[in-house]
Scaffold this motif. Structure first.
Motif, PDB file in Angstrom:
ATOM      1  N   MET A   1      52.517  -4.489  -9.013  1.00 62.09           N
ATOM      2  CA  MET A   1      53.203  -5.778  -9.112  1.00 62.09           C
ATOM      3  C   MET A   1      54.313  -5.840  -8.072  1.00 62.09           C
ATOM      4  O   MET A   1      55.111  -4.930  -7.959  1.00 62.09           O
ATOM      5  CB  MET A   1      53.775  -5.935 -10.522  1.00 62.09           C
ATOM      6  CG  MET A   1      54.503  -7.237 -10.720  1.00 62.09           C
ATOM      7  SD  MET A   1      54.981  -7.462 -12.437  1.00 62.09           S
ATOM      8  CE  MET A   1      56.735  -7.583 -12.242  1.00 62.09           C
ATOM      9  N   SER A   2      54.355  -6.910  -7.323  1.00 64.15           N
ATOM     10  CA  SER A   2      55.423  -7.073  -6.344  1.00 64.15           C
ATOM     11  C   SER A   2      56.410  -8.116  -6.856  1.00 64.15           C
ATOM     12  O   SER A   2      56.162  -8.789  -7.848  1.00 64.15           O
ATOM     13  CB  SER A   2      54.850  -7.525  -4.994  1.00 64.15           C
ATOM     14  OG  SER A   2      54.555  -8.901  -5.025  1.00 64.15           O
ATOM     15  N   ALA A   3      57.502  -8.230  -6.158  1.00 67.50           N
ATOM     16  CA  ALA A   3      58.538  -9.180  -6.569  1.00 67.50           C
ATOM     17  C   ALA A   3      58.069 -10.623  -6.416  1.00 67.50           C
ATOM     18  O   ALA A   3      58.688 -11.526  -6.954  1.00 67.50           O
ATOM     19  CB  ALA A   3      59.803  -8.953  -5.744  1.00 67.50           C
ATOM     20  N   GLU A   4      56.961 -10.830  -5.697  1.00 65.61           N
ATOM     21  CA  GLU A   4      56.509 -12.198  -5.460  1.00 65.61           C
ATOM     22  C   GLU A   4      55.214 -12.540  -6.187  1.00 65.61           C
ATOM     23  O   GLU A   4      54.553 -13.510  -5.846  1.00 65.61           O
ATOM     24  CB  GLU A   4      56.366 -12.438  -3.961  1.00 65.61           C
ATOM     25  CG  GLU A   4      57.691 -12.228  -3.265  1.00 65.61           C
ATOM     26  CD  GLU A   4      57.837 -12.996  -1.975  1.00 65.61           C
ATOM     27  OE1 GLU A   4      56.975 -13.828  -1.679  1.00 65.61           O
ATOM     28  OE2 GLU A   4      58.822 -12.767  -1.281  1.00 65.61           O
TER      29      GLU A   4
ATOM     30  N   GLY B   1      38.836 -18.048  -6.612  1.00 68.30           N
ATOM     31  CA  GLY B   1      38.725 -16.648  -7.009  1.00 68.30           C
ATOM     32  C   GLY B   1      39.954 -15.848  -6.613  1.00 68.30           C
ATOM     33  O   GLY B   1      40.469 -15.050  -7.407  1.00 68.30           O
ATOM     34  N   TYR B   2      40.431 -16.056  -5.390  1.00 68.89           N
ATOM     35  CA  TYR B   2      41.637 -15.355  -4.936  1.00 68.89           C
ATOM     36  C   TYR B   2      42.834 -15.707  -5.819  1.00 68.89           C
ATOM     37  O   TYR B   2      43.630 -14.840  -6.167  1.00 68.89           O
ATOM     38  CB  TYR B   2      41.969 -15.698  -3.483  1.00 68.89           C
ATOM     39  CG  TYR B   2      40.959 -15.232  -2.466  1.00 68.89           C
ATOM     40  CD1 TYR B   2      40.334 -13.992  -2.580  1.00 68.89           C
ATOM     41  CD2 TYR B   2      40.629 -16.024  -1.382  1.00 68.89           C
ATOM     42  CE1 TYR B   2      39.409 -13.561  -1.632  1.00 68.89           C
ATOM     43  CE2 TYR B   2      39.705 -15.609  -0.430  1.00 68.89           C
ATOM     44  CZ  TYR B   2      39.098 -14.380  -0.570  1.00 68.89           C
ATOM     45  OH  TYR B   2      38.178 -13.960   0.365  1.00 68.89           O
ATOM     46  N   LEU B   3      42.960 -16.977  -6.160  1.00 67.46           N
ATOM     47  CA  LEU B   3      44.053 -17.413  -7.026  1.00 67.46           C
ATOM     48  C   LEU B   3      43.952 -16.751  -8.397  1.00 67.46           C
ATOM     49  O   LEU B   3      44.937 -16.215  -8.912  1.00 67.46           O
ATOM     50  CB  LEU B   3      44.033 -18.938  -7.193  1.00 67.46           C
ATOM     51  CG  LEU B   3      44.428 -19.773  -5.985  1.00 67.46           C
ATOM     52  CD1 LEU B   3      44.065 -21.229  -6.212  1.00 67.46           C
ATOM     53  CD2 LEU B   3      45.911 -19.621  -5.701  1.00 67.46           C
ATOM     54  N   GLU B   4      42.765 -16.801  -8.985  1.00 65.43           N
ATOM     55  CA  GLU B   4      42.581 -16.260 -10.336  1.00 65.43           C
ATOM     56  C   GLU B   4      42.886 -14.767 -10.397  1.00 65.43           C
ATOM     57  O   GLU B   4      43.424 -14.286 -11.390  1.00 65.43           O
ATOM     58  CB  GLU B   4      41.155 -16.515 -10.819  1.00 65.43           C
ATOM     59  CG  GLU B   4      40.887 -17.967 -11.122  1.00 65.43           C
ATOM     60  CD  GLU B   4      39.480 -18.245 -11.608  1.00 65.43           C
ATOM     61  OE1 GLU B   4      39.247 -19.376 -12.040  1.00 65.43           O
ATOM     62  OE2 GLU B   4      38.612 -17.342 -11.558  1.00 65.43           O
ATOM     63  N   ARG B   5      42.537 -14.041  -9.349  1.00 69.42           N
ATOM     64  CA  ARG B   5      42.777 -12.593  -9.324  1.00 69.42           C
ATOM     65  C   ARG B   5      44.198 -12.236  -8.885  1.00 69.42           C
ATOM     66  O   ARG B   5      44.563 -11.060  -8.853  1.00 69.42           O
ATOM     67  CB  ARG B   5      41.768 -11.915  -8.390  1.00 69.42           C
ATOM     68  CG  ARG B   5      40.348 -11.950  -8.917  1.00 69.42           C
ATOM     69  CD  ARG B   5      39.404 -11.111  -8.069  1.00 69.42           C
ATOM     70  NE  ARG B   5      39.333 -11.536  -6.674  1.00 69.42           N
ATOM     71  CZ  ARG B   5      38.509 -12.478  -6.207  1.00 69.42           C
ATOM     72  NH1 ARG B   5      37.686 -13.113  -7.021  1.00 69.42           N
ATOM     73  NH2 ARG B   5      38.507 -12.787  -4.926  1.00 69.42           N
ATOM     74  N   GLY B   6      44.988 -13.232  -8.540  1.00 66.63           N
ATOM     75  CA  GLY B   6      46.355 -12.965  -8.111  1.00 66.63           C
ATOM     76  C   GLY B   6      46.450 -12.416  -6.704  1.00 66.63           C
ATOM     77  O   GLY B   6      47.476 -11.864  -6.313  1.00 66.63           O
ATOM     78  N   GLU B   7      45.385 -12.582  -5.911  1.00 67.71           N
ATOM     79  CA  GLU B   7      45.375 -12.095  -4.529  1.00 67.71           C
ATOM     80  C   GLU B   7      45.993 -13.106  -3.565  1.00 67.71           C
ATOM     81  O   GLU B   7      46.184 -12.809  -2.390  1.00 67.71           O
ATOM     82  CB  GLU B   7      43.944 -11.780  -4.095  1.00 67.71           C
ATOM     83  CG  GLU B   7      43.313 -10.657  -4.892  1.00 67.71           C
ATOM     84  CD  GLU B   7      41.839 -10.476  -4.599  1.00 67.71           C
ATOM     85  OE1 GLU B   7      41.311 -11.096  -3.653  1.00 67.71           O
ATOM     86  OE2 GLU B   7      41.200  -9.709  -5.335  1.00 67.71           O
ATOM     87  N   TYR B   8      46.264 -14.288  -4.059  1.00 66.48           N
ATOM     88  CA  TYR B   8      46.770 -15.368  -3.220  1.00 66.48           C
ATOM     89  C   TYR B   8      47.627 -16.269  -4.088  1.00 66.48           C
ATOM     90  O   TYR B   8      47.248 -16.601  -5.207  1.00 66.48           O
ATOM     91  CB  TYR B   8      45.574 -16.145  -2.655  1.00 66.48           C
ATOM     92  CG  TYR B   8      45.907 -17.447  -1.960  1.00 66.48           C
ATOM     93  CD1 TYR B   8      46.541 -17.459  -0.730  1.00 66.48           C
ATOM     94  CD2 TYR B   8      45.558 -18.659  -2.533  1.00 66.48           C
ATOM     95  CE1 TYR B   8      46.831 -18.655  -0.090  1.00 66.48           C
ATOM     96  CE2 TYR B   8      45.841 -19.862  -1.900  1.00 66.48           C
ATOM     97  CZ  TYR B   8      46.482 -19.861  -0.681  1.00 66.48           C
ATOM     98  OH  TYR B   8      46.772 -21.037  -0.060  1.00 66.48           O
ATOM     99  N   SER B   9      48.810 -16.616  -3.607  1.00 63.64           N
ATOM    100  CA  SER B   9      49.667 -17.563  -4.313  1.00 63.64           C
ATOM    101  C   SER B   9      49.510 -18.928  -3.659  1.00 63.64           C
ATOM    102  O   SER B   9      49.579 -19.034  -2.430  1.00 63.64           O
ATOM    103  CB  SER B   9      51.130 -17.133  -4.257  1.00 63.64           C
ATOM    104  OG  SER B   9      51.323 -15.965  -5.012  1.00 63.64           O
TER     105      SER B   9
END
Length: 76
Positions: A1-4, A36-44
């Motif tokens: 988990m990152s700060a962002e 898919g990227y959004l759902e996996r948290g790979e992209y905000s």
């Protein structure tokens, strides 16, 4: 988990409504892989896209996105 990290409930909202990633992507004008990227948290998402997602599901922004992990369903 990152700060962002930004957490979301997109997959839950899609499942509740029976919407595929491709259908949601088409409605939002983005590539289905973006969902898919959004759902996996790979992209905000940008603020604009986040607001459009909330508007699409007809819920407040904070129902879809959070800075903290959402509690598991049924645990609260």
């Amino acid at each position: 988990m990152s700060a962002e990290d930004v957490y979301n409930r997109i997959s839950v909202l899609r499942a509740e409504r029976g919407i595929s990633r491709k259908e949601l992507a088409a409605a939002l004008g983005v590539h289905y892989q973006t969902i898919g990227y959004l759902e996996r948290g790979e992209y905000s998402p940008s603020l604009f896209l986040a607001l459009r997602i909330a508007e699409h599901f007809e819920v407040p922004l904070e129902v879809v996105f959070s800075l903290r992990p959402f509690p598991r369903l049924g645990s609260g």
